[in-house]
Design an enzyme around this catalytic site. Structure first.
Site, mmCIF file in Angstrom:
data_model
loop_
_atom_site.group_PDB
_atom_site.id
_atom_site.type_symbol
_atom_site.label_atom_id
_atom_site.label_comp_id
_atom_site.label_asym_id
_atom_site.label_seq_id
_atom_site.Cartn_x
_atom_site.Cartn_y
_atom_site.Cartn_z
ATOM 1 N N HIS A 265 0.819 -1.215 0.000
ATOM 2 C CA HIS A 265 0.000 0.000 0.000
ATOM 3 C C HIS A 265 0.850 1.263 0.000
ATOM 4 O O HIS A 265 0.495 2.257 -0.629
ATOM 5 C CB HIS A 265 -0.939 0.010 1.200
ATOM 6 C CG HIS A 265 -2.257 -0.643 0.927
ATOM 7 N ND1 HIS A 265 -3.350 0.040 0.471
ATOM 8 C CD2 HIS A 265 -2.650 -1.937 1.041
ATOM 9 C CE1 HIS A 265 -4.362 -0.785 0.310
ATOM 10 N NE2 HIS A 265 -3.963 -1.998 0.643
ATOM 11 N N GLU A 333 -5.023 -4.018 12.104
ATOM 12 C CA GLU A 333 -6.163 -3.666 11.256
ATOM 13 C C GLU A 333 -6.670 -4.931 10.551
ATOM 14 O O GLU A 333 -7.845 -5.266 10.627
ATOM 15 C CB GLU A 333 -5.707 -2.622 10.235
ATOM 16 C CG GLU A 333 -6.774 -2.217 9.238
ATOM 17 C CD GLU A 333 -6.217 -1.353 8.118
ATOM 18 O OE1 GLU A 333 -7.021 -0.673 7.460
ATOM 19 O OE2 GLU A 333 -4.987 -1.365 7.881
ATOM 20 N N HIS A 334 -5.785 -5.619 9.848
ATOM 21 C CA HIS A 334 -6.103 -6.874 9.166
ATOM 22 C C HIS A 334 -5.326 -8.008 9.840
ATOM 23 O O HIS A 334 -4.122 -7.875 10.063
ATOM 24 C CB HIS A 334 -5.680 -6.838 7.698
ATOM 25 C CG HIS A 334 -6.236 -5.697 6.910
ATOM 26 N ND1 HIS A 334 -7.442 -5.755 6.250
ATOM 27 C CD2 HIS A 334 -5.733 -4.453 6.671
ATOM 28 C CE1 HIS A 334 -7.660 -4.600 5.630
ATOM 29 N NE2 HIS A 334 -6.642 -3.800 5.868
ATOM 30 N N HIS A 426 -36.313 16.527 42.070
ATOM 31 C CA HIS A 426 -36.463 15.152 41.606
ATOM 32 C C HIS A 426 -37.466 14.412 42.499
ATOM 33 O O HIS A 426 -38.361 13.711 42.010
ATOM 34 C CB HIS A 426 -35.127 14.408 41.658
ATOM 35 C CG HIS A 426 -34.169 14.737 40.559
ATOM 36 N ND1 HIS A 426 -33.612 15.970 40.402
ATOM 37 C CD2 HIS A 426 -33.677 13.951 39.554
ATOM 38 C CE1 HIS A 426 -32.802 15.954 39.349
ATOM 39 N NE2 HIS A 426 -32.818 14.735 38.812
#
Length: 439
Positions: A265, A333-334, A426
């Site tokens: 890549h 990632e992978h 409340h």
């Protein structure tokens, strides 16, 4: 040429082991300083700044009329893409759409927690998103599909694409075809930090968006950090990274081939082959140069830089436990598992963006056509962050409804806690005073 790295884990210096876990964008301090003036210029000058930066960084001369891709450019792109590529885009789009449609939740889910008291969620799409498609190291119609299709499935009303133009001022034809195939016609020619700033602030041409997704350079990631108070930066998706685990049942040459998938890549990628087998390690080292013979000079250069540099190579573990301890610390990632019995390792994996099991499941399939999303958390974020999904483009509102019969029990316990914590209003709201005010 420097030898491909071989890192034996046993006896490895702790600091060196830690350095193997480092990614390119782990330290963004340099980029954070560099993107500040870019962001400020886009904030002040809008489209004019985009034109200037597109000329400076992409070498493309645009004008105000050509920042957005025109209908004619979409039509031209269709004539430039061959039938084989068009079929592949349609095939991938169908698989990605099917996978993400299965993720989409029901519009409303309710449950009765106590008799007469109901709680649940109503799901809605976010209003807008910018999907970033990088261009510097190639053309990536697959990235467009992975980013944009789940947004479309989620029902996002405005989905826009940001992608740098080539020097000719044009957007990659297949990327435009992929956009059109999925019903997207807003594509803008800008990239890097300036693109992030443009959709964070909005310009006369580019819309301000609620969120930005997609992988990018450290400059783009740094800009997202700077502008996170204005635009949701999405999951951290930086330069590609992977681990291929191979046990002794597989061919080292196969492991080498798959190791090169993410390594090619770019020089800022990270890629390791992790194995307990010296045979697999040596076969991989011997096979890598042979695989390079069938790759382009550019991709060989990128993968050589990774596998001989500080963020790649072959990691040799003494045993399976040591191997998966490293893998989980890395949180890739992978993660690809090469084994004749890959499923037996799934239970050992805690941290990974995606896990691809077996010898017929290379990352190539996940990156392009399998359907699961390939926009994955990087830099160790997979320890706590999931892959991009339909839910990244949706939000939910809690919805509650208490009936008249369900109210008394709820009110009794709520009043005790409100009184204990000192919240008078409340407590009053669930006291007997309420009965007299309800019509």
């Amino acid at each position: 040429m420097q030898d491909i790295n071989l890192w034996p884990l046993e006896g490895l210096d702790p600091l060196k082991r830690q350095s193997l876990l480092t990614r390119t964008e782990a330290d963004l301090s340099l980029y954070l300083d560099q993107v500040k003036p870019i962001i400020e210029k886009v904030k002040k000058e809008g489209d004019q700044a985009l034109l200037e930066f597109t000329q400076k960084f992409d070498g493309a001369s645009l004008n105000l009329d050509t920042i957005q891709v025109t209908e004619q450019e979409f039509l031209d792109a269709e004539t430039e893409v061959n039938d084989e590529t068009l079929d592949a885009i349609k095939y991938a789009s169908q698989n990605i759409r099917q996978y993400h449609e299965a993720q989409k939740p029901q519009e409303m889910v309710m449950q009765e927690v106590r008799s007469g008291s109901y709680v649940g969620e109503k799901y809605l799409a976010i209003p807008s998103v910018a999907c970033y498609v990088p261009r510097g190291k190639g053309s990536f119609p697959s990235v467009l599909m992975m980013n944009a299709i789940p947004a479309v499935v989620a029902g996002v009303e405005q989905v826009v694409i940001l992608t740098p133009p080539g020097p000719d001022g044009r957007v990659d034809a297949a990327t435009l075809v992929a956009a059109k195939e999925n019903g997207i016609n807003q594509v803008y020619k800008c990239g890097g930090a300036q693109a992030v700033a443009a959709v964070a602030y909005g310009t006369n041409t580019l819309p301000k968006c609620s969120k930005i997704v997609g992988p990018g350079s450290p400059w783009m990631i740094a800009a997202k950090q700077h502008l996170a108070h204005l635009i949701d930066p999405g999951i951290p998706a930086g330069p590609s990274e992977s681990i291929v685990f191979a046990d002794d049942t597989v061919d080292g040459a196969l492991a080498a081939m798959d190791l090169l998938i993410e390594a090619e890549h770019g020089p800022d990628s990270s890629a390791y082959l992790v194995t307990t087998s010296s045979r697999v390690a040596q076969e991989a080292i011997s096979a890598i140069p042979q695989h390079w013979l069938s790759m382009s000079e550019l991709r060989v250069e990128y993968s050589k830089t990774v596998l001989t540099g500080p963020m790649g190579g072959i990691v040799l573990a003494d045993n399976i436990e040591q191997a998966f301890e490293f893998i989980n610390d890395y949180a890739p990632e992978h993660l690809q598992i090469l084994s004749q019995d890959a499923w037996k390792y799934l239970g050992k994996i805690r941290n990974a963006g995606e896990v691809l099991l077996g010898q017929h499941s290379p990352s190539t399939l996940g990156n392009f056509v399998l359907g699961c999303n390939a926009v994955l958390p990087t830099s160790g974020a997979a320890a706590t962050v999931s892959p991009l999904s339909v839910m990244d483009f949706m939000k939910f509102m809690s919805v509650a409804y208490v009936t008249q019969c369900g109210y008394p029990e709820m009110a009794k316990h709520a009043k005790v806690l409100a009184t204990y914590e000192g919240f008078d209003a409340h407590a009053n709201a669930v006291s007997d005073k309420r009965k007299s005010l309800i019509k």
